[in-house]
Enzyme design. Sequence first.
Site, PDB file in Angstrom:
ATOM      1  N   GLU A   1       0.809  -1.220   0.000  1.00 22.35           N
ATOM      2  CA  GLU A   1       0.000   0.000   0.000  1.00 22.35           C
ATOM      3  C   GLU A   1       0.844   1.272   0.000  1.00 22.35           C
ATOM      4  O   GLU A   1       0.308   2.371   0.176  1.00 22.35           O
ATOM      5  CB  GLU A   1      -0.925   0.007   1.219  1.00 22.35           C
ATOM      6  CG  GLU A   1      -1.870  -1.171   1.318  1.00 22.35           C
ATOM      7  CD  GLU A   1      -3.000  -1.125   0.312  1.00 22.35           C
ATOM      8  OE1 GLU A   1      -3.005  -0.199  -0.541  1.00 22.35           O
ATOM      9  OE2 GLU A   1      -3.875  -1.996   0.370  1.00 22.35           O
TER      10      GLU A   1
ATOM     11  N   TYR B   1     -17.422  15.368  16.657  1.00 21.45           N
ATOM     12  CA  TYR B   1     -16.071  14.813  16.722  1.00 21.45           C
ATOM     13  C   TYR B   1     -15.635  14.206  15.398  1.00 21.45           C
ATOM     14  O   TYR B   1     -14.448  14.239  15.057  1.00 21.45           O
ATOM     15  CB  TYR B   1     -15.987  13.784  17.851  1.00 21.45           C
ATOM     16  CG  TYR B   1     -16.183  14.434  19.194  1.00 21.45           C
ATOM     17  CD1 TYR B   1     -15.144  15.148  19.787  1.00 21.45           C
ATOM     18  CD2 TYR B   1     -17.411  14.388  19.834  1.00 21.45           C
ATOM     19  CE1 TYR B   1     -15.332  15.798  20.989  1.00 21.45           C
ATOM     20  CE2 TYR B   1     -17.606  15.030  21.043  1.00 21.45           C
ATOM     21  CZ  TYR B   1     -16.561  15.733  21.623  1.00 21.45           C
ATOM     22  OH  TYR B   1     -16.752  16.388  22.813  1.00 21.45           O
TER      23      TYR B   1
END
Length: 220
Positions: free
Chosen positions: A71, A117
Amino acid sequence: MNGIRDELAAAGAHLAGLGLSPGSSGNLSVRDGDRVLLTATGTDLAALDAGALSELTPDGTHVAGPRPSKEFPLHTAFYRRDPALRAVVHLHSRHATAVSCLPPWSARSALPPLTPYFVMRVGQTPLIPYAEPGDPDQALLVERLGFGFHAALLQNHGPVAAGTSMKAAVDAAVELEEAAALLILLAGTRPNPLEDARARELARRYGTHWDACDAGDGTV
């Protein structure tokens, strides 16, 4: 031992301890000057060796250490698109991965602004069209998207979150998983997300991004 390496290893252990990195899944990186330190391929985040990290240049050239996670193009894409970013966390956490298999809430965010949040720590999170893990073309799409974001969901794959520090990236990854869990709990209901103006103001104050004001299906 290099403090940055130790910080990355501690972050991996923390995420694994929360159950967000099953098996040997997931990979972490941190930018250290002109190098990117990245977990090696097949690494268990619960047992990271701070001295055995891959070292790459920002363009993805492997210069030292073991073979990097496949990745790595995704990690370096985030660093190239935003010089302020210092750490990237890619997980296969259960709820965020589940949401990556669903139609996105809008073209710029797979999830709505359910909580303050989520906006404060993550911000808008686009769904990136499916590609095989490690696909450089997918990473190029991430790098070139023409709007701001610090996190994304890779379709049918999982979440990736970046931050201006390792702690910020970890906090974003954890908050993204929590927002995804809430979204799944609310399936079949009509939740009331934050008003767009409130989400934009929170993003402005906390240094994230939010301009995904129009809900509707469609990937980027």
